[in-house]
Design a protein around this motif. Sequence first.
Motif, PDB file in Angstrom:
ATOM      1  N   PHE A 155      55.829  26.982  30.446  1.00 33.84           N
ATOM      2  CA  PHE A 155      55.856  28.247  29.703  1.00 33.84           C
ATOM      3  C   PHE A 155      55.513  28.008  28.235  1.00 33.84           C
ATOM      4  CE2 PHE A 155      58.052  31.491  27.198  1.00 33.84           C
ATOM      5  CZ  PHE A 155      57.556  32.646  27.784  1.00 33.84           C
ATOM      6  N   ILE A 156      56.068  26.955  27.649  1.00 36.58           N
ATOM      7  CA  ILE A 156      55.779  26.643  26.247  1.00 36.58           C
ATOM      8  C   ILE A 156      54.293  26.343  26.059  1.00 36.58           C
ATOM      9  CG2 ILE A 156      56.156  24.945  24.413  1.00 36.58           C
ATOM     10  CD1 ILE A 156      59.033  24.636  25.480  1.00 36.58           C
ATOM     11  N   ARG A 157      53.743  25.550  26.949  1.00 41.16           N
ATOM     12  CA  ARG A 157      52.350  25.120  26.809  1.00 41.16           C
ATOM     13  C   ARG A 157      51.360  26.267  26.975  1.00 41.16           C
ATOM     14  NH1 ARG A 157      49.712  20.373  26.806  1.00 41.16           N
ATOM     15  NH2 ARG A 157      51.661  19.262  27.145  1.00 41.16           N
ATOM     16  N   PHE A 158      51.609  27.151  27.940  1.00 45.60           N
ATOM     17  CA  PHE A 158      50.604  28.158  28.280  1.00 45.60           C
ATOM     18  C   PHE A 158      50.909  29.572  27.774  1.00 45.60           C
ATOM     19  CE2 PHE A 158      50.273  24.896  31.656  1.00 45.60           C
ATOM     20  CZ  PHE A 158      48.963  24.497  31.423  1.00 45.60           C
ATOM     21  N   ARG A 159      52.161  29.833  27.420  1.00 49.42           N
ATOM     22  CA  ARG A 159      52.531  31.198  27.029  1.00 49.42           C
ATOM     23  C   ARG A 159      53.001  31.323  25.582  1.00 49.42           C
ATOM     24  NH1 ARG A 159      51.971  35.397  31.118  1.00 49.42           N
ATOM     25  NH2 ARG A 159      51.613  34.273  33.070  1.00 49.42           N
ATOM     26  N   LEU A 160      53.169  30.204  24.906  1.00 52.29           N
ATOM     27  CA  LEU A 160      53.698  30.250  23.534  1.00 52.29           C
ATOM     28  C   LEU A 160      52.725  29.623  22.530  1.00 52.29           C
ATOM     29  CD1 LEU A 160      57.492  29.407  24.023  1.00 52.29           C
ATOM     30  CD2 LEU A 160      56.431  31.652  23.718  1.00 52.29           C
ATOM     31  N   LYS A 161      51.458  29.969  22.662  1.00 52.57           N
ATOM     32  CA  LYS A 161      50.451  29.374  21.775  1.00 52.57           C
ATOM     33  C   LYS A 161      50.679  29.762  20.314  1.00 52.57           C
ATOM     34  CE  LYS A 161      46.931  28.822  25.340  1.00 52.57           C
ATOM     35  NZ  LYS A 161      45.553  29.132  25.782  1.00 52.57           N
TER      36      LYS A 161
END
Length: 304
Positions: A155-161
């Motif tokens: 989630f951090i890598r792909f949704r929290l840019k």
Amino acid sequence: MSASFCIGAANHIDYVKEKLDQEFRLLENDGIKISCEEGKKGDYVFLEYNIADYGEAGYSEEDTKNIFKHYVANAVSDIIVNNWERTLLEEIIRENYYYFSKEEQQTISEFALKHLNLGHENGEAMYEQLSRKSLILRRVLEYLQTNNNIVIEGFIRFRLKEYIEELTKIAEKAADDYLLDKEYKEFLHLLKYFVDIQEPRLDVVQVLIQPSGMFKLLDASNKSINCEYLDGFIVELGDSELNYEDLLISALITIAPTTIILHCREEDKMLTSIDTIVGVFGERVKYCGGCELCRENEVHLQKH
């Protein structure tokens, strides 16, 4: 009953469980019971949560699920800010500043943490942290509208840019801070060398900080220091006051006194010039514990 929500993580799983349990205990006040099953797959631990009892608070099943998601989103955003943020910063620094040594990267990380102000009470830093958490909270709620499972690292890598971009900017500031600090320390080292190779022109120099914020140099007899000791430095500005910090440092280095007595208030010790004097002259610097000069200066300060 199928899982209402499933969360997975490869790191900090104990804190993840603790934080979610803490959130769900609040739901128990309304009689809503949450059950949990734990499983593992590879490096990841998964926690499956079910709404076991909807309670008697009068909420509809849909409302209960939405409340549940808000509690989950609050927990996840808190977990990321308090447990992943430091690790994420260190990863960003390793990836973007690989040309620095490990020791230098560690120092940059320390500067970055100062920007985050972790572990300290600071209004601006707390506001910025709440801002980052609010951003994450919104993204988690958006995600949970169409998903019932989440893997925190993914989630951090792909949704929290946006969040990662913010941390990257903090890392950039920290790298700049490190380079400036390195340059400052090299500058201090050079000044210290100049002082060490010179013969003292005076045994004692007193530095008095005036109410105006300017400086005044006095000898051991409390007399203003004449410019004959300064080889051409223009220091007699008015009543021998120095209103340029760099000029003060230059004057002290030229005189290279055996002892420097600083007459200043506690808050004045944070001035850059005072910090530089201490950095260059080290044990030669003494702080006055209170004298007639200090008392007179305090009277002037109170009048201003």
